[in-house]
Design a protein around this motif. Structure first.
Motif, PDB file in Angstrom:
ATOM      1  N   SER A 122       0.822  -1.204   0.000  1.00  0.00           N
ATOM      2  CA  SER A 122       0.000   0.000   0.000  1.00  0.00           C
ATOM      3  C   SER A 122       0.854   1.251   0.000  1.00  0.00           C
ATOM      4  N   ASP A 123       1.904   1.249   0.825  1.00  0.00           N
ATOM      5  CA  ASP A 123       2.768   2.424   0.951  1.00  0.00           C
ATOM      6  C   ASP A 123       3.543   2.686  -0.336  1.00  0.00           C
ATOM      7  N   VAL A 124       4.143   1.630  -0.901  1.00  0.00           N
ATOM      8  CA  VAL A 124       4.943   1.785  -2.119  1.00  0.00           C
ATOM      9  C   VAL A 124       4.068   2.211  -3.289  1.00  0.00           C
ATOM     10  N   ALA A 125       2.892   1.610  -3.426  1.00  0.00           N
ATOM     11  CA  ALA A 125       1.991   1.971  -4.512  1.00  0.00           C
ATOM     12  C   ALA A 125       1.564   3.429  -4.412  1.00  0.00           C
ATOM     13  N   SER A 126       1.317   3.871  -3.186  1.00  0.00           N
ATOM     14  CA  SER A 126       0.935   5.271  -2.987  1.00  0.00           C
ATOM     15  C   SER A 126       2.052   6.212  -3.423  1.00  0.00           C
ATOM     16  N   ARG A 127       3.284   5.854  -3.087  1.00  0.00           N
ATOM     17  CA  ARG A 127       4.427   6.688  -3.478  1.00  0.00           C
ATOM     18  C   ARG A 127       4.633   6.661  -4.996  1.00  0.00           C
ATOM     19  N   ALA A 128       4.319   5.512  -5.591  1.00  0.00           N
ATOM     20  CA  ALA A 128       4.477   5.375  -7.049  1.00  0.00           C
ATOM     21  C   ALA A 128       3.266   5.919  -7.806  1.00  0.00           C
ATOM     22  N   ASN A 129       2.281   6.430  -7.065  1.00  0.00           N
ATOM     23  CA  ASN A 129       1.078   7.017  -7.654  1.00  0.00           C
ATOM     24  C   ASN A 129       0.353   6.024  -8.560  1.00  0.00           C
ATOM     25  N   ARG A 130       0.099   4.820  -8.006  1.00  0.00           N
ATOM     26  CA  ARG A 130      -0.614   3.789  -8.754  1.00  0.00           C
ATOM     27  C   ARG A 130      -1.404   2.939  -7.773  1.00  0.00           C
ATOM     28  N   PRO A 131      -2.442   2.230  -8.245  1.00  0.00           N
ATOM     29  CA  PRO A 131      -3.204   1.362  -7.335  1.00  0.00           C
ATOM     30  C   PRO A 131      -2.306   0.260  -6.784  1.00  0.00           C
ATOM     31  N   ALA A 132      -2.546  -0.107  -5.550  1.00  0.00           N
ATOM     32  CA  ALA A 132      -1.741  -1.168  -4.936  1.00  0.00           C
ATOM     33  C   ALA A 132      -2.120  -2.520  -5.511  1.00  0.00           C
ATOM     34  N   PRO A 133      -1.161  -3.254  -6.072  1.00  0.00           N
ATOM     35  CA  PRO A 133      -1.477  -4.591  -6.581  1.00  0.00           C
ATOM     36  C   PRO A 133      -1.725  -5.553  -5.428  1.00  0.00           C
ATOM     37  N   GLU A 134      -2.465  -6.606  -5.707  1.00  0.00           N
ATOM     38  CA  GLU A 134      -2.687  -7.635  -4.704  1.00  0.00           C
ATOM     39  C   GLU A 134      -1.656  -8.740  -4.876  1.00  0.00           C
ATOM     40  N   LEU A 135      -1.514  -9.548  -3.830  1.00  0.00           N
ATOM     41  CA  LEU A 135      -0.617 -10.697  -3.895  1.00  0.00           C
ATOM     42  C   LEU A 135      -1.409 -11.938  -4.283  1.00  0.00           C
ATOM     43  N   SER A 136      -0.924 -12.654  -5.258  1.00  0.00           N
ATOM     44  CA  SER A 136      -1.552 -13.937  -5.580  1.00  0.00           C
ATOM     45  C   SER A 136      -1.267 -14.909  -4.448  1.00  0.00           C
ATOM     46  N   ARG A 163      13.917  -4.999   6.280  1.00  0.00           N
ATOM     47  CA  ARG A 163      14.482  -4.128   5.251  1.00  0.00           C
ATOM     48  C   ARG A 163      14.501  -4.828   3.893  1.00  0.00           C
ATOM     49  N   GLU A 164      14.881  -6.103   3.878  1.00  0.00           N
ATOM     50  CA  GLU A 164      14.899  -6.848   2.619  1.00  0.00           C
ATOM     51  C   GLU A 164      13.485  -7.030   2.074  1.00  0.00           C
ATOM     52  N   LEU A 165      12.530  -7.296   2.953  1.00  0.00           N
ATOM     53  CA  LEU A 165      11.144  -7.443   2.525  1.00  0.00           C
ATOM     54  C   LEU A 165      10.629  -6.151   1.908  1.00  0.00           C
ATOM     55  N   ARG A 166      10.921  -5.033   2.537  1.00  0.00           N
ATOM     56  CA  ARG A 166      10.505  -3.733   2.004  1.00  0.00           C
ATOM     57  C   ARG A 166      11.118  -3.494   0.620  1.00  0.00           C
ATOM     58  N   ASN A 167      12.419  -3.759   0.489  1.00  0.00           N
ATOM     59  CA  ASN A 167      13.082  -3.551  -0.795  1.00  0.00           C
ATOM     60  C   ASN A 167      12.511  -4.474  -1.873  1.00  0.00           C
ATOM     61  N   ALA A 168      12.178  -5.713  -1.479  1.00  0.00           N
ATOM     62  CA  ALA A 168      11.604  -6.660  -2.440  1.00  0.00           C
ATOM     63  C   ALA A 168      10.244  -6.184  -2.933  1.00  0.00           C
ATOM     64  N   ILE A 169       9.423  -5.687  -2.009  1.00  0.00           N
ATOM     65  CA  ILE A 169       8.104  -5.170  -2.391  1.00  0.00           C
ATOM     66  C   ILE A 169       8.258  -3.957  -3.299  1.00  0.00           C
ATOM     67  N   GLN A 170       9.180  -3.069  -2.964  1.00  0.00           N
ATOM     68  CA  GLN A 170       9.404  -1.879  -3.792  1.00  0.00           C
ATOM     69  C   GLN A 170       9.773  -2.278  -5.213  1.00  0.00           C
TER      70      GLN A 170
END
Length: 337
Positions: free
Chosen positions: A215-229, A246-253
């Motif tokens: 949700s946070d990364v999508a908001s910063r990227a100005n796009r809808p947040a994708p869902e996880l399959s 930190r690694e999880l955050r970077n992976a999501i980004q």
């Protein structure tokens, strides 16, 4: 923002679902009892003025814990100053901590306050305190015990009222026995010790944290947040995360920025287990544990992304350069000179 949980009929990680048992107290998102216990301990130690040593692996959230202690204390309206002892050269760390007078050394063109003066009345967070040079440890001990410091090149003692919160990913008790860390300083900073568990020891927290980052990364990227399959959710939950949150955050980004569709699948996270089979540095060493192999792969991937730049690799992994060199030696990873 409290993230969603895996609750819909199709067993997908639905970012819109409301969790029942998660906690986002002090910015810590959790389903696990171990983190709830940690939060309770933060409230307990915050009321005291004692130093706190926060132990935990790289990327596990030690700075978040220190900020929680500060925000719950009587010093919350005063400064909170962060100093990464592993990211500053040994020649500059004394000036960074205690300040300097004009002319104290080449380039000191003006008087400068150090972190302890800036943090007066508040808290100072000394990250990677195990990297602090031995020659400076007595001066830190003096600041703790006498509540006074001297600027580099100065003669006057300056009184400072600062609560010291320190963190390490090293075993400081071993560092003391190896004479790399002073025992008197260790006993002073470890009056109270809190341990932050690695992400692999609280797997029930992985998806709530991942969905929050989505949700946070999508908001910063100005796009809808994708869902996880569902397969992606299972993959993330089973990954060992040697770099922790930190690694999880970077992976999501990375996955969000590089994806095109409305959902993320396993292939969007393929970089987490990609290696070069032709490289002798990535040949599996059967003496390593599963987690060590995962950490080794994480380092190799980051080195590749940074084109072999060790300084940038250490910065992205959130570790001191000296720690990176130790891990390179441990895992037999060779890089171009």
């Amino acid at each position: 923002v409290v993230p969603g949980s895996v609750t819909d009929p199709h067993h997908r990680a639905d970012r819109r679902a409301s969790p029942v048992t998660s906690s986002s107290t002090l910015g810590m998102i959790s389903h696990s009892a171990i983190i709830k216990d940690l939060i309770n301990n933060i409230f307990k130690v915050a009321a005291s003025g004692f130093p706190v040593l926060i132990e935990g692996e790289t990327g596990s959230g030690k700075e978040l814990v220190s900020r929680g202690i500060h925000e719950c204390s009587g010093r919350k309206d005063s400064p909170f100053v962060v100093v990464n002892c592993g990211a500053i050269s040994p020649e500059l760390i004394e000036s960074e901590l205690f300040g300097h007078e004009k002319g104290a050394f080449t380039g000191a063109t003006a008087q400068r306050r150090g972190a302890f003066e800036i943090a007066h009345g508040g808290s100072i967070f000394l990250d990677e305190i195990g990297e602090l040079p031995l020659r400076l440890q007595p001066k830190l001990l003096r600041a703790l015990e006498q509540k006074e410091i001297k600027r580099v090149g100065g003669n006057d003692s300056i009184l400072v009222d600062v609560r010291v919160l320190a963190a390490t990913n090293r075993n400081l008790r071993k560092e003391v026995s190896d004479r790399n860390f002073r025992d008197d300083l260790y006993f002073r900073i470890s009056t109270i010790t809190l341990s932050v568990p690695p992400l692999r020891d609280r797997r029930e927290d992985i998806l709530p944290i991942a969905i929050h980052f989505l949700s946070d990364v999508a908001s910063r990227a100005n796009r809808p947040a994708p869902e996880l399959s569902s397969p992606a959710a299972e993959f993330l939950s089973s990954h060992d995360w040697p770099g922790n949150v930190r690694e999880l955050r970077n992976a999501i980004q990375r996955a969000v920025v590089m994806s095109d569709g409305p959902s993320l699948g396993v292939r969007d996270f393929s970089f987490l287990h990609s290696t070069n089979p032709e490289s002798p540095a990535v040949v599996a060493d059967h003496s390593l544990s599963r987690w060590e192999m995962s950490e080794k792969t994480n380092i190799l991937n980051e080195l590749s992304r940074q084109k072999g730049n060790k300084t940038q690799t250490a910065r992205e992994l959130g570790i001191a350069k000296s720690t990176l060199f130790e891990k390179l030696k441990k895992y037999g990873i060779r890089t171009p000179k």
